[in-house]
Design a protein around this motif. Structure first.
Motif, short mmCIF file in Angstrom:
data_model
loop_
_atom_site.label_atom_id
_atom_site.label_comp_id
_atom_site.label_asym_id
_atom_site.label_seq_id
_atom_site.Cartn_x
_atom_site.Cartn_y
_atom_site.Cartn_z
N TYR A 170 0.21 9.63 8.10
CA TYR A 170 -0.91 10.49 7.68
C TYR A 170 -0.84 10.75 6.18
O TYR A 170 -1.87 10.76 5.49
N ARG A 171 0.36 11.02 5.65
CA ARG A 171 0.48 11.34 4.23
C ARG A 171 -0.03 10.19 3.36
O ARG A 171 -0.65 10.42 2.32
N VAL A 172 0.22 8.97 3.79
CA VAL A 172 -0.31 7.81 3.08
C VAL A 172 -1.84 7.77 3.21
O VAL A 172 -2.57 7.53 2.23
N GLY A 173 -2.34 8.02 4.42
CA GLY A 173 -3.79 8.05 4.62
C GLY A 173 -4.45 9.14 3.80
O GLY A 173 -5.56 8.95 3.26
N HIS A 174 -3.81 10.29 3.68
CA HIS A 174 -4.36 11.39 2.88
C HIS A 174 -4.43 10.99 1.40
O HIS A 174 -5.40 11.32 0.70
N TRP A 175 -3.38 10.30 0.94
CA TRP A 175 -3.40 9.80 -0.44
C TRP A 175 -4.58 8.85 -0.64
O TRP A 175 -5.30 8.94 -1.64
N LEU A 176 -4.80 7.96 0.30
CA LEU A 176 -5.95 7.05 0.21
C LEU A 176 -7.26 7.83 0.18
O LEU A 176 -8.16 7.52 -0.61
N TRP A 177 -7.37 8.83 1.04
CA TRP A 177 -8.61 9.62 1.13
C TRP A 177 -8.90 10.32 -0.19
O TRP A 177 -10.03 10.31 -0.69
N THR A 178 -7.86 10.93 -0.77
CA THR A 178 -8.06 11.71 -1.99
C THR A 178 -8.24 10.83 -3.23
O THR A 178 -8.70 11.32 -4.27
N THR A 179 -7.91 9.56 -3.13
CA THR A 179 -8.13 8.63 -4.25
C THR A 179 -9.38 7.77 -4.05
O THR A 179 -9.59 6.81 -4.78
N LEU A 212 0.82 -1.20 0.00
CA LEU A 212 0.00 0.00 0.00
C LEU A 212 0.86 1.26 0.00
O LEU A 212 0.65 2.19 -0.79
N ILE A 213 1.86 1.29 0.87
CA ILE A 213 2.72 2.47 0.97
C ILE A 213 3.57 2.61 -0.29
O ILE A 213 3.78 3.71 -0.80
N HIS A 214 4.06 1.49 -0.82
CA HIS A 214 4.75 1.53 -2.11
C HIS A 214 3.86 2.19 -3.16
O HIS A 214 4.33 3.00 -3.97
N GLY A 215 2.59 1.80 -3.16
CA GLY A 215 1.65 2.36 -4.13
C GLY A 215 1.51 3.86 -3.99
O GLY A 215 1.44 4.60 -4.99
N ALA A 216 1.47 4.34 -2.74
CA ALA A 216 1.36 5.78 -2.52
C ALA A 216 2.59 6.50 -3.05
O ALA A 216 2.47 7.54 -3.73
N TYR A 217 3.78 5.98 -2.78
CA TYR A 217 5.01 6.64 -3.20
C TYR A 217 5.22 6.55 -4.71
O TYR A 217 5.87 7.42 -5.30
N THR A 218 4.69 5.52 -5.33
CA THR A 218 4.77 5.40 -6.78
C THR A 218 3.83 6.39 -7.46
O THR A 218 4.19 7.06 -8.43
N ASP A 219 2.61 6.49 -6.92
CA ASP A 219 1.62 7.38 -7.50
C ASP A 219 1.90 8.85 -7.20
O ASP A 219 1.65 9.72 -8.03
N ARG A 220 2.43 9.13 -6.01
CA ARG A 220 2.71 10.51 -5.58
C ARG A 220 4.17 10.62 -5.11
O ARG A 220 4.44 10.62 -3.91
N PRO A 221 5.12 10.68 -6.04
CA PRO A 221 6.53 10.74 -5.64
C PRO A 221 6.85 11.92 -4.73
O PRO A 221 7.81 11.87 -3.97
N GLY A 222 6.06 12.98 -4.81
CA GLY A 222 6.29 14.13 -3.96
C GLY A 222 6.17 13.84 -2.48
O GLY A 222 6.68 14.62 -1.65
N LEU A 223 5.53 12.74 -2.12
CA LEU A 223 5.44 12.35 -0.72
C LEU A 223 6.82 12.11 -0.12
O LEU A 223 7.04 12.37 1.07
N LEU A 224 7.74 11.61 -0.92
CA LEU A 224 9.10 11.37 -0.41
C LEU A 224 9.84 12.68 -0.20
O LEU A 224 10.60 12.82 0.76
#
Length: 282
Positions: free
Chosen positions: A129-138, A81-93
């Motif tokens: 939280y940043r991962v959770g926010h990505w989930l929320w917005t998707t 799941l977290i890999h998916g967030a960082y792949t979809d939103r590289p700016g999270l890193l």
């Protein structure tokens, strides 16, 4: 070339942040290697948390997955799941790197990036939280709520996944922090423990505070309602804020009132908690 870990491709972060992430990763690896050499009891931990990983994103994903896994969503599922967030939103890193540098620069008890990466729950909670926010917005809102719940259980910090958080944020200690659904916290803000960015209990819709760049919020402060805390403002420990705070203004008390101006333009960056010409006595 992007790195490949566990068959997941990590896309590069945005150009402005790519170099910062690479430099931070190299520093993190050096500090972990030095810690392992100084104390052999930490060698396995440093290898598992940092040295065995090919990138900052992979190491951070692994760390968060260990902290947040439970019976409902196990470590491997969270890692994917977290890999998916960082792949979809590289700016999270890039945001994570900015947060980690903020802790290193502002916390007087710490001069490195390794310790907050491994042990500071404010940093870990913010990245989760940043991962959770990505989930929320998707649109994956139940899973976002699960991550929010696990953050609360693991770190005693409750940040609604719909809240908007900037970069270069330090959540110092973090215990008891609550940030509501429509809250906004901009870049370079520092927040101490037991702070609430909440509603008044009477409103619906947009009902939480908007904290602008460079604000410093002291321990135990409560900021309530859809009010603005202006750029460079400072909120004293234990204050209850129910009206807007002007930019570059210090407020204290219950209810909070202006008592002076910060000595520096962005007290959230300098962590300067003193006042010029205070109008009150303790």
């Amino acid at each position: 070339m992007p790195g490949h870990e566990n068959n997941v491709v990590f896309l590069p972060v945005e150009d402005a942040a790519r170099g910062a992430v690479a430099a931070l990763w190299e520093t993190l690896r050096q500090e972990a290697g030095a810690a392992a050499q100084r104390d052999q009891a930490l060698a396995r931990a440093m290898n598992s948390a940092v040295l065995m990983h090919a990138s900052f994103g992979h190491a951070l994903s692994h760390r968060l997955a260990i902290k947040l896994s439970d019976h409902d969503v196990d470590r491997d599922e969270l890692l994917a799941l977290i890999h998916g967030a960082y792949t979809d939103r590289p700016g999270l890193l890039g945001a994570a790197a900015a947060d980690l540098e903020a802790v290193k620069d502002r916390d007087p008890c710490n001069t490195e990036v390794l310790t907050p990466f491994l042990y500071f729950k404010g940093f870990s909670a913010l990245q989760a939280y940043r991962v959770g926010h990505w989930l929320w917005t998707t649109g994956r809102r139940h899973l976002a709520r699960h991550v929010q719940s696990r953050i609360s259980e693991a770190f005693a910090i409750d940040i609604h996944p719909a809240a908007v958080m900037g970069r270069g944020i330090m959540l110092d200690h973090g215990s008891g922090l609550v940030i509501g659904e429509t809250a906004v916290v901009e870049d370079e803000v520092s927040i101490l423990q037991n702070v609430t960015l909440g509603g008044t209990g009477k409103e619906t819709g947009d009902r939480h505070p908007k904290v602008r760049r460079g604000v410093l919020i002291g321990a135990g402060a409560k900021i309530l309602g859809n009010i603005e805390v202006g750029i460079g403002a400072k909120v004293g420990a234990g204050s209850v804020v129910v009206t807007p705070v002007a930019p570059y203004t210090s407020v204290v008390g219950v209810p909070a009132r202006p008592v002076g101006k910060p000595h520096t333009a962005l007290p959230g960056v300098t962590m300067d908690q003193t006042l010029s010409e205070p109008e009150y006595m303790i």
